[in-house]
Design a protein around this motif. Sequence first.
Motif, PDB file in Angstrom:
ATOM      1  N   ALA A   1       3.563  -0.801   1.007  1.00 30.19           N
ATOM      2  CA  ALA A   1       4.002  -0.767  -0.389  1.00 30.19           C
ATOM      3  C   ALA A   1       2.756  -0.526  -1.233  1.00 30.19           C
ATOM      4  CB  ALA A   1       4.682  -2.064  -0.770  1.00 30.19           C
ATOM      5  N   GLY A   2       2.512   0.720  -1.595  1.00 31.70           N
ATOM      6  CA  GLY A   2       1.309   1.048  -2.363  1.00 31.70           C
ATOM      7  C   GLY A   2       0.074   0.902  -1.509  1.00 31.70           C
ATOM      8  N   THR A   3      -0.789  -0.032  -1.859  1.00 33.91           N
ATOM      9  CA  THR A   3      -2.024  -0.233  -1.096  1.00 33.91           C
ATOM     10  C   THR A   3      -1.949  -1.474  -0.218  1.00 33.91           C
ATOM     11  OG1 THR A   3      -2.981  -1.488  -2.919  1.00 33.91           O
ATOM     12  CG2 THR A   3      -3.431   0.885  -2.861  1.00 33.91           C
ATOM     13  N   THR A   4      -0.790  -2.095  -0.130  1.00 29.56           N
ATOM     14  CA  THR A   4      -0.619  -3.307   0.677  1.00 29.56           C
ATOM     15  C   THR A   4       0.235  -2.999   1.903  1.00 29.56           C
ATOM     16  OG1 THR A   4      -0.720  -4.648  -1.321  1.00 29.56           O
ATOM     17  CG2 THR A   4       0.172  -5.697   0.634  1.00 29.56           C
ATOM     18  N   ILE A   5      -0.239  -3.476   3.041  1.00 30.01           N
ATOM     19  CA  ILE A   5       0.492  -3.288   4.293  1.00 30.01           C
ATOM     20  C   ILE A   5       0.980  -4.658   4.744  1.00 30.01           C
ATOM     21  CG2 ILE A   5       0.334  -2.541   6.695  1.00 30.01           C
ATOM     22  CD1 ILE A   5      -2.023  -0.747   5.778  1.00 30.01           C
ATOM     23  N   ARG A   6       2.271  -4.747   5.030  1.00 32.03           N
ATOM     24  CA  ARG A   6       2.859  -6.011   5.479  1.00 32.03           C
ATOM     25  C   ARG A   6       3.295  -5.856   6.929  1.00 32.03           C
ATOM     26  NH1 ARG A   6       4.806 -10.547   3.128  1.00 32.03           N
ATOM     27  NH2 ARG A   6       4.353  -9.771   1.049  1.00 32.03           N
ATOM     28  N   LEU A   7       2.945  -6.845   7.749  1.00 35.00           N
ATOM     29  CA  LEU A   7       3.389  -6.893   9.142  1.00 35.00           C
ATOM     30  C   LEU A   7       4.340  -8.068   9.288  1.00 35.00           C
ATOM     31  CD1 LEU A   7       0.080  -6.372  11.175  1.00 35.00           C
ATOM     32  CD2 LEU A   7       1.873  -4.724  10.749  1.00 35.00           C
ATOM     33  N   ASN A   8       5.597  -7.786   9.610  1.00 33.37           N
ATOM     34  CA  ASN A   8       6.573  -8.848   9.835  1.00 33.37           C
ATOM     35  C   ASN A   8       6.667  -9.119  11.331  1.00 33.37           C
ATOM     36  OD1 ASN A   8       7.336  -9.247   7.129  1.00 33.37           O
ATOM     37  ND2 ASN A   8       8.525  -7.357   7.215  1.00 33.37           N
TER      38      ASN A   8
ATOM     39  N   SER B   1       4.705 -13.444   8.557  1.00 36.32           N
ATOM     40  CA  SER B   1       4.192 -12.160   8.089  1.00 36.32           C
ATOM     41  C   SER B   1       2.714 -12.208   7.711  1.00 36.32           C
ATOM     42  CB  SER B   1       5.021 -11.639   6.916  1.00 36.32           C
ATOM     43  OG  SER B   1       4.927 -12.505   5.828  1.00 36.32           O
ATOM     44  N   LEU B   2       2.060 -11.070   7.949  1.00 29.54           N
ATOM     45  CA  LEU B   2       0.658 -10.876   7.593  1.00 29.54           C
ATOM     46  C   LEU B   2       0.589  -9.828   6.500  1.00 29.54           C
ATOM     47  CD1 LEU B   2      -1.053 -10.553  11.098  1.00 29.54           C
ATOM     48  CD2 LEU B   2      -1.332 -12.412   9.497  1.00 29.54           C
ATOM     49  N   VAL B   3      -0.354  -9.981   5.595  1.00 27.65           N
ATOM     50  CA  VAL B   3      -0.580  -8.989   4.552  1.00 27.65           C
ATOM     51  C   VAL B   3      -1.981  -8.436   4.734  1.00 27.65           C
ATOM     52  CG1 VAL B   3      -0.776  -8.606   2.069  1.00 27.65           C
ATOM     53  CG2 VAL B   3       0.992 -10.127   2.957  1.00 27.65           C
ATOM     54  N   ILE B   4      -2.065  -7.095   4.809  1.00 27.25           N
ATOM     55  CA  ILE B   4      -3.344  -6.422   4.987  1.00 27.25           C
ATOM     56  C   ILE B   4      -3.571  -5.555   3.755  1.00 27.25           C
ATOM     57  CG2 ILE B   4      -4.640  -4.802   6.420  1.00 27.25           C
ATOM     58  CD1 ILE B   4      -2.722  -5.684   8.734  1.00 27.25           C
ATOM     59  N   THR B   5      -4.689  -5.774   3.091  1.00 29.35           N
ATOM     60  CA  THR B   5      -5.012  -5.015   1.886  1.00 29.35           C
ATOM     61  C   THR B   5      -6.342  -4.293   2.092  1.00 29.35           C
ATOM     62  OG1 THR B   5      -3.967  -6.796   0.625  1.00 29.35           O
ATOM     63  CG2 THR B   5      -5.229  -5.174  -0.625  1.00 29.35           C
ATOM     64  N   PRO B   6      -6.285  -2.974   2.356  1.00 28.55           N
ATOM     65  CA  PRO B   6      -7.533  -2.213   2.527  1.00 28.55           C
ATOM     66  C   PRO B   6      -8.340  -2.210   1.229  1.00 28.55           C
ATOM     67  CG  PRO B   6      -5.652  -0.977   3.348  1.00 28.55           C
ATOM     68  CD  PRO B   6      -5.105  -2.155   2.616  1.00 28.55           C
ATOM     69  N   TRP B   7      -9.680  -2.268   1.364  1.00 28.13           N
ATOM     70  CA  TRP B   7     -10.533  -2.266   0.188  1.00 28.13           C
ATOM     71  C   TRP B   7     -10.614  -0.871  -0.418  1.00 28.13           C
ATOM     72  CZ3 TRP B   7     -13.340  -5.358   4.165  1.00 28.13           C
ATOM     73  CH2 TRP B   7     -13.046  -6.713   4.012  1.00 28.13           C
ATOM     74  N   ASP B   8     -10.489   0.146   0.419  1.00 30.70           N
ATOM     75  CA  ASP B   8     -10.498   1.530  -0.044  1.00 30.70           C
ATOM     76  C   ASP B   8      -9.067   2.055   0.043  1.00 30.70           C
ATOM     77  OD1 ASP B   8     -10.881   4.192  -0.545  1.00 30.70           O
ATOM     78  OD2 ASP B   8     -12.292   4.543   1.090  1.00 30.70           O
ATOM     79  N   LYS B   9      -8.517   2.509  -1.067  1.00 30.74           N
ATOM     80  CA  LYS B   9      -7.120   2.963  -1.093  1.00 30.74           C
ATOM     81  C   LYS B   9      -6.871   4.100  -0.112  1.00 30.74           C
ATOM     82  CE  LYS B   9      -6.454   1.582  -5.857  1.00 30.74           C
ATOM     83  NZ  LYS B   9      -6.231   2.012  -7.232  1.00 30.74           N
ATOM     84  N   GLY B  10      -7.874   4.901   0.156  1.00 29.28           N
ATOM     85  CA  GLY B  10      -7.736   6.018   1.081  1.00 29.28           C
ATOM     86  C   GLY B  10      -7.627   5.590   2.541  1.00 29.28           C
TER      87      GLY B  10
END
Length: 185
Positions: free
Chosen positions: A94-101, A64-73
């Motif tokens: 999940a909130g501001t975190t995007i998970r790629l499985n 899995s990869l975790v992608i966390t945008p710096w801007d919540k928008g």
Amino acid sequence: MLNEIKQDAQARMAKSIDALRHNLVKVRTGRASTGLVDTIKVSAYGSDVPLSQVAAVSVSDARSLVITPWDKGMVGAVEKAILASDLGLTPNTAGTTIRLNLPALTEERRRELTKVVHGEGEDAKVAIRNIRRDANQHVKDLLKEKKVTEDEVRRAEEEIQKITDKAIKDVDEVVKGKEQELMAV
């Protein structure tokens, strides 16, 4: 003069091998890698920018990869870009975190990806042979201009062939390594 031609050919062949390695990073092996999302462009602030410029990408575990945008928008735009990409992955937000499985690869898919890897390897070999042809042509042009002798041309062509053989062997090793990585369960 001849040394410059040989060095240029060797440098260009090395760049071809590096390009092959870079292209093979994009081939999914079942193990998570941040290189998988390098080519994704996100529509942000009126233009398309690479994902790495709008978010932090990290590997959380082997699948899995975790992608966390710096801007919540930007979460929606990043999701949309991932869905539109050719990865075939569905993002979980999940909130501001995007998970790629990354699902496990099937045997059939592994074989298809092996063919893709071999195709990339063949493209690299063609590029290397074209570089050899160009280098040999430069050497022959020097002979026509009478700047070198025929013996020097023959020696230079032999050395260029040795450089080419080594580069093609390197391509084969890169392809074989990626193939083993793909077929490892």
